[in-house]
Motif scaffolding. Sequence first.
Motif, PDB file in Angstrom:
ATOM      1  N   LEU A  24       0.871  -1.172   0.000  1.00 41.19           N
ATOM      2  CA  LEU A  24       0.000   0.000   0.000  1.00 41.19           C
ATOM      3  C   LEU A  24       0.908   1.222   0.000  1.00 41.19           C
ATOM      4  O   LEU A  24       1.823   1.308   0.820  1.00 41.19           O
ATOM      5  N   VAL A  25       0.680   2.129  -0.946  1.00 43.17           N
ATOM      6  CA  VAL A  25       1.428   3.382  -0.974  1.00 43.17           C
ATOM      7  C   VAL A  25       0.429   4.514  -0.884  1.00 43.17           C
ATOM      8  O   VAL A  25      -0.584   4.521  -1.589  1.00 43.17           O
ATOM      9  N   MET A  26       0.714   5.461   0.010  1.00 42.19           N
ATOM     10  CA  MET A  26      -0.154   6.622   0.189  1.00 42.19           C
ATOM     11  C   MET A  26       0.658   7.885  -0.059  1.00 42.19           C
ATOM     12  O   MET A  26       1.758   8.032   0.469  1.00 42.19           O
ATOM     13  N   ALA A  27       0.088   8.782  -0.848  1.00 40.67           N
ATOM     14  CA  ALA A  27       0.723  10.077  -1.112  1.00 40.67           C
ATOM     15  C   ALA A  27       0.293  11.065  -0.034  1.00 40.67           C
ATOM     16  O   ALA A  27      -0.886  11.150   0.304  1.00 40.67           O
ATOM     17  N   HIS A  28       1.254  11.790   0.504  1.00 40.94           N
ATOM     18  CA  HIS A  28       0.974  12.873   1.451  1.00 40.94           C
ATOM     19  C   HIS A  28       0.536  14.077   0.630  1.00 40.94           C
ATOM     20  O   HIS A  28       1.264  14.530  -0.256  1.00 40.94           O
ATOM     21  N   ARG A  29      -0.658  14.598   0.900  1.00 40.70           N
ATOM     22  CA  ARG A  29      -1.232  15.664   0.080  1.00 40.70           C
ATOM     23  C   ARG A  29      -1.499  16.944   0.876  1.00 40.70           C
ATOM     24  O   ARG A  29      -2.364  17.726   0.519  1.00 40.70           O
ATOM     25  N   SER A  30      -0.759  17.161   1.952  1.00 38.74           N
ATOM     26  CA  SER A  30      -0.989  18.354   2.771  1.00 38.74           C
ATOM     27  C   SER A  30       0.332  19.065   3.018  1.00 38.74           C
ATOM     28  O   SER A  30       1.090  19.249   2.078  1.00 38.74           O
ATOM     29  N   ILE A  31       0.597  19.384   4.261  1.00 40.57           N
ATOM     30  CA  ILE A  31       1.821  20.112   4.592  1.00 40.57           C
ATOM     31  C   ILE A  31       3.056  19.290   4.222  1.00 40.57           C
ATOM     32  O   ILE A  31       4.048  19.827   3.759  1.00 40.57           O
ATOM     33  N   LEU A  32       2.979  17.978   4.407  1.00 35.39           N
ATOM     34  CA  LEU A  32       4.057  17.086   3.983  1.00 35.39           C
ATOM     35  C   LEU A  32       3.832  16.665   2.541  1.00 35.39           C
ATOM     36  O   LEU A  32       2.694  16.501   2.111  1.00 35.39           O
ATOM     37  N   ARG A  33       4.904  16.458   1.815  1.00 34.73           N
ATOM     38  CA  ARG A  33       4.855  15.924   0.455  1.00 34.73           C
ATOM     39  C   ARG A  33       5.668  14.641   0.450  1.00 34.73           C
ATOM     40  O   ARG A  33       6.589  14.487   1.235  1.00 34.73           O
ATOM     41  N   GLY A  34       5.305  13.739  -0.432  1.00 38.50           N
ATOM     42  CA  GLY A  34       6.029  12.487  -0.523  1.00 38.50           C
ATOM     43  C   GLY A  34       5.075  11.321  -0.387  1.00 38.50           C
ATOM     44  O   GLY A  34       3.892  11.426  -0.720  1.00 38.50           O
ATOM     45  N   SER A  35       5.599  10.204   0.144  1.00 38.12           N
ATOM     46  CA  SER A  35       4.761   9.012   0.246  1.00 38.12           C
ATOM     47  C   SER A  35       5.124   8.185   1.462  1.00 38.12           C
ATOM     48  O   SER A  35       6.228   8.255   1.987  1.00 38.12           O
ATOM     49  N   GLY A  36       4.144   7.390   1.867  1.00 40.84           N
ATOM     50  CA  GLY A  36       4.331   6.377   2.896  1.00 40.84           C
ATOM     51  C   GLY A  36       4.033   5.034   2.258  1.00 40.84           C
ATOM     52  O   GLY A  36       3.052   4.902   1.517  1.00 40.84           O
ATOM     53  N   THR A  37       4.882   4.041   2.512  1.00 35.19           N
ATOM     54  CA  THR A  37       4.722   2.722   1.909  1.00 35.19           C
ATOM     55  C   THR A  37       4.657   1.662   2.995  1.00 35.19           C
ATOM     56  O   THR A  37       5.496   1.646   3.892  1.00 35.19           O
ATOM     57  N   TRP A  38       3.648   0.807   2.890  1.00 32.22           N
ATOM     58  CA  TRP A  38       3.532  -0.357   3.761  1.00 32.22           C
ATOM     59  C   TRP A  38       3.726  -1.587   2.896  1.00 32.22           C
ATOM     60  O   TRP A  38       2.991  -1.801   1.934  1.00 32.22           O
ATOM     61  N   GLN A  39       4.733  -2.384   3.225  1.00 30.36           N
ATOM     62  CA  GLN A  39       4.996  -3.624   2.509  1.00 30.36           C
ATOM     63  C   GLN A  39       4.836  -4.789   3.467  1.00 30.36           C
ATOM     64  O   GLN A  39       5.371  -4.755   4.580  1.00 30.36           O
TER      65      GLN A  39
END
Length: 163
Positions: free
Chosen positions: A77-92
């Motif tokens: 699961l990959v989630m894009a940060h769409r607020s004050i933070l930019r980038g992504s969080g990945t759960w493997q």
Amino acid sequence: MRVQQEIGFAAPCEIVWEILLDWEAQARWMRDADRVEVLSPMRRGVGTTIAVRTRVLGVPLFTERLEVTVWEPPNCLVMAHRSILRGSGTWQLMPAGDGCRFRWTEDVALPVPVLGEIALRTYRPFLRWLMGGALGDLRSHIERERHVDRDVPRVSRPDERSL
């Protein structure tokens, strides 16, 4: 900035995946989450959007919007940060014997040149500590859920859809 933590669970990846995606329950084990709410009409799959009321140093400071950009159940699961933070969080999730190995990676940036990078580098050790603690709390949460699951069958919510 990249921060990564990893932990093993004595539960199959399919079970861990389902527990991870109980969005609202994430605030029980994710130490910097004060509240999690699904914003999109769908709860599963690419495009699912959630709002996380986030604590910084224990104080709820901002609400972050995240959007699922990769959905590969029960492995990634990959989630894009769409607020004050930019980038992504990945759960493997990776099978490991009779259980599952879980790797959580955050690749984030603040859109403020130089100062954003300094702030994140300063916050990095605390974020690593938070993530490590959250994974320990997640392990306890999974053990509790698994104990409950043995006694009472889990009933899916009518609005849940697997893609």
